[in-house]
Design a protein around this motif. Structure first.
Motif, mmCIF file in Angstrom:
data_model
loop_
_atom_site.group_PDB
_atom_site.id
_atom_site.type_symbol
_atom_site.label_atom_id
_atom_site.label_comp_id
_atom_site.label_asym_id
_atom_site.label_seq_id
_atom_site.Cartn_x
_atom_site.Cartn_y
_atom_site.Cartn_z
ATOM 1 N N PHE A 38 15.374 52.045 37.507
ATOM 2 C CA PHE A 38 14.489 51.838 36.348
ATOM 3 C C PHE A 38 13.187 51.203 36.817
ATOM 4 C CE2 PHE A 38 18.829 51.735 34.692
ATOM 5 C CZ PHE A 38 18.739 52.684 33.680
ATOM 6 N N THR A 39 12.145 51.461 36.080
ATOM 7 C CA THR A 39 10.835 50.913 36.453
ATOM 8 C C THR A 39 10.717 49.439 36.083
ATOM 9 O OG1 THR A 39 9.842 51.621 34.359
ATOM 10 C CG2 THR A 39 9.747 53.170 36.198
ATOM 11 N N GLU A 40 11.530 48.966 35.135
ATOM 12 C CA GLU A 40 11.489 47.556 34.746
ATOM 13 C C GLU A 40 12.241 46.687 35.751
ATOM 14 O OE1 GLU A 40 11.007 50.003 31.054
ATOM 15 O OE2 GLU A 40 12.447 49.972 32.709
ATOM 16 N N SER A 41 11.910 45.406 35.763
ATOM 17 C CA SER A 41 12.618 44.448 36.607
ATOM 18 C C SER A 41 13.926 44.034 35.936
ATOM 19 C CB SER A 41 11.756 43.202 36.828
ATOM 20 O OG SER A 41 11.627 42.475 35.606
ATOM 21 N N TYR A 42 14.768 43.331 36.689
ATOM 22 C CA TYR A 42 16.007 42.826 36.098
ATOM 23 C C TYR A 42 15.717 41.856 34.959
ATOM 24 C CZ TYR A 42 19.133 44.867 39.609
ATOM 25 O OH TYR A 42 19.847 45.737 40.397
ATOM 26 N N GLY A 59 18.764 47.591 27.286
ATOM 27 C CA GLY A 59 18.582 48.856 26.582
ATOM 28 C C GLY A 59 17.116 49.234 26.509
ATOM 29 N N GLY A 60 16.843 50.497 26.207
ATOM 30 C CA GLY A 60 15.467 50.958 26.074
ATOM 31 C C GLY A 60 14.678 50.904 27.358
ATOM 32 N N LEU A 61 15.359 51.058 28.507
ATOM 33 C CA LEU A 61 14.682 50.975 29.798
ATOM 34 C C LEU A 61 14.104 52.334 30.195
ATOM 35 C CD1 LEU A 61 17.249 48.758 31.747
ATOM 36 C CD2 LEU A 61 15.291 48.048 30.357
ATOM 37 N N THR A 62 13.167 52.318 31.133
ATOM 38 C CA THR A 62 12.472 53.523 31.557
ATOM 39 C C THR A 62 13.037 54.019 32.882
ATOM 40 O OG1 THR A 62 10.454 52.629 30.569
ATOM 41 C CG2 THR A 62 10.224 54.547 32.026
ATOM 42 N N PRO A 63 13.753 55.158 32.905
ATOM 43 C CA PRO A 63 14.253 55.693 34.177
ATOM 44 C C PRO A 63 13.090 56.050 35.091
ATOM 45 C CG PRO A 63 15.321 56.769 32.309
ATOM 46 C CD PRO A 63 14.158 55.997 31.756
ATOM 47 N N ALA A 64 13.327 55.991 36.397
ATOM 48 C CA ALA A 64 12.273 56.220 37.376
ATOM 49 C C ALA A 64 11.991 57.701 37.626
ATOM 50 C CB ALA A 64 12.611 55.532 38.689
ATOM 51 N N SER A 65 12.534 58.569 36.813
ATOM 52 C CA SER A 65 12.111 59.975 36.745
ATOM 53 C C SER A 65 12.261 60.414 35.295
ATOM 54 C CB SER A 65 12.929 60.874 37.679
ATOM 55 O OG SER A 65 14.264 60.981 37.242
ATOM 56 N N ARG A 66 11.499 61.406 34.901
ATOM 57 C CA ARG A 66 11.426 61.744 33.475
ATOM 58 C C ARG A 66 12.384 62.854 33.045
ATOM 59 N NH1 ARG A 66 6.601 60.556 35.374
ATOM 60 N NH2 ARG A 66 6.096 62.689 35.993
#
Length: 520
Positions: free
Chosen positions: A160-164, A173-180
């Motif tokens: 995920f692009t977000e940090s821990y 929840g609602g995290l951004t995967p590192a590919s679309r």
């Protein structure tokens, strides 16, 4: 206590550690040793000590650590249900005894070394419920039969692009995967995770753990790094180091990764285990002897010889168990009534009798041993229809719909066990595979016909446990498990599952609030 230290590139010995400690001002100097115990969840728990203390004291006497480390859930909570209840024992210590064969520079911290340890009681007895000890018990059983195990794990994770910290702030929840999108096998669309993955691969290589392949997977942000096979214990040691490294390096990069079996409604994270056996002289004992293989080929019809190992519909084995042994129930992978002899079956091409019994043992024990492969509530959300995770108990030649996939030929002939997810403890999963295989070998189990089609929809396929509760009950009541592992190990792991279930069943979830808060 220790395996002989192997001088693989990236590993350290005590003399080299001493030299690196003396050059703390150098960029490659080391100023601490992390002593880590793999716990029931497959995490490394322990302490950092100075190099001098490690060499002068820890190597001689071990490192004291609270015994509750092997009697806690993922939240580090414990209760009185374990055989050695920490509360009743006053939270006393056992000793962490380093295995010098694992000593290396910590892949996630350049100025630290890391070594894995075994747990021993103060009176000198091994802590039998420790995952490394559980696996060692099965490896010792193999050794007494003149056999050794090679293994490799294929472990998937989501990036995920977000940090821990950001993930925690959002309740994960609602995290951004590192590919679309689905990037399975793709060489594009992975730019947001390529940097982190490359860093992980390089760090592991510097620690002497060689990657064979790396590729994006089905779920957006999903990746898999496959490391070279090794002896079974080393593979499991490398596995836990890899997970620790990946999490630490992701945190350093301001990103987050998860190995949980099922993060959302998309594809889950698997941990496929490839495994084969060798004789004392390194012989690949899964491969049929030339005479045995030649006889099988001669007895096949021409069309069967061209079938690339697929079983013809309706074929069955007439192999019989020894007369002195009670008949084995067919649902446990035993005798298949009627049909051709094993030497005539195309699905068995190239497989030794030992391998056939080993695979039959997987089928016989799979339901009762599922707890070792799927240890959490979340595990069973991955083992669902319509996914690449198995739901039935079957085997096949290069058939990814089966939980046991037979692949390779000759010296590379092996099984791929597809039930474990990314949350599996590798030591317990591999121990389960070996114990099941030994059950098949010791009872000379016959192997039912391979599944050539879709095992998800095939009729007559016994299903895996659907929930942790079902798996826990099967494990606790398993006579096979108790004979292979001992009552203490079975009861300890059964209670660990009970603790997981109790925590889940008493927790109010977001799903409940969404359904009931306003409308009920």
């Amino acid at each position: 206590m220790n395996r002989p230290a192997r001088r693989h590139p990236g590993l350290l010995d005590v003399d080299e550690l001493r030299r690196l400690a003396a050059s703390t001002r150098s960029p490659d100097g080391i100023d601490e040793v992390l002593v880590g115990l793999p716990d029931l969840q497959g995490r490394l728990q322990g302490s950092g000590v100075s190099v001098d203390h490690f060499i002068e004291d820890v190597l001689a006497r071990g490192l004291p650590a609270c015994a509750y480390l092997l009697a806690v859930d993922v939240e580090m909570d414990t209760d009185a249900g374990y055989a050695f209840a920490p509360w009743d024992a006053g939270f006393g210590d056992f000793r962490l005894v380093p295995d010098l064969a694992t000593l290396r520079r910590a892949p996630w911290h350049p100025r630290s070394a890391v070594v894995l340890a075994d747990a021993w009681w103060p009176d000198g007895g091994v802590v039998r419920v420790a995952p490394r000890a559980v696996l060692r018990g099965q490896l010792d059983r193999l050794h007494r039969r003149g056999l050794a195990a090679l293994a490799g794990t294929e472990l998937e994770f989501l990036v995920f692009t977000e940090s821990y910290q950001q993930a925690a702030d959002r309740s994960y929840g609602g995290l951004t995967p590192a590919s679309r999108y689905n990037v399975d096998y793709s060489l594009i669309g992975t730019s947001d995770m390529d940097g982190l993955v490359r860093t992980i691969r390089r760090a592991m290589a510097d620690a002497g753990i060689r990657a064979e392949s790396a590729r994006a997977e089905v779920h957006p942000g999903q990746y898999e790094i496959v490391f070279r096979y090794d002896d079974a214990m080393s593979t499991c040691d490398n596995h836990v180091l890899y997970k620790t490294t990946a999490k630490n390096l992701a945190a350093h990069a301001g990103q987050a990764v998860t190995f949980m079996a099922k993060y959302d409604q998309g594809e889950g994270n698997s941990c496929h285990v490839h495994l084969s056996l060798r004789g004392r002289d390194g012989t690949a004992v899964f491969a049929a002897e030339p005479l045995e293989a030649g006889r099988a080929a001669a007895d096949q019809e021409p069309a069967e010889r061209a079938s690339a190992g697929w079983a013809a519909p309706g074929r069955a084995s007439t192999e019989r168990a020894p007369a002195s042994r009670p008949p084995v129930d067919r649902s446990r992978g035993g005798r298949a009534p009627g049909g051709q002899a094993a030497a005539e079956r195309a699905d068995l091409a190239g497989m030794s009798r030992l391998m056939r019994s080993f695979v039959a043992g997987q089928l016989a024990c799979m339901a009762e041993f599922t707890l070792l492969f799927a240890p959490t509530v979340n595990s069973y959300k991955r083992l669902a229809p319509g996914s690449f995770a198995p739901t039935g108990i079957a085997w096949g030649r290069d058939n990814r719909t089966c939980p046991v996939r037979v692949v390779g030929s000759g010296s590379s002939l092996r099984i791929e066990h597809r039930v474990p997810g990314g949350d599996a403890n590798p030591y317990l999963a591999v121990a389960g595979i070996l114990a099941a295989g030994l059950y098949g070998i010791d009872n000379d189990l016959a192997l039912p016909p391979a599944t050539a089609g879709n095992a998800f929809t095939a009729s007559g396929v016994t299903r895996l446990p659907r929930t942790l509760r079902q798996a826990q009950r099967l494990w606790r009541s398993s006579e096979i498990a108790r004979a292979a592992f001992g009552d203490d190990v079975v009861d300890h792991l059964a209670h660990a599952a009970e603790a997981e279930l109790t925590s889940y069943e008493t927790t109010v979830t977001d799903w409940e609030r969404r359904r009931a808060f306003e409308r009920l």
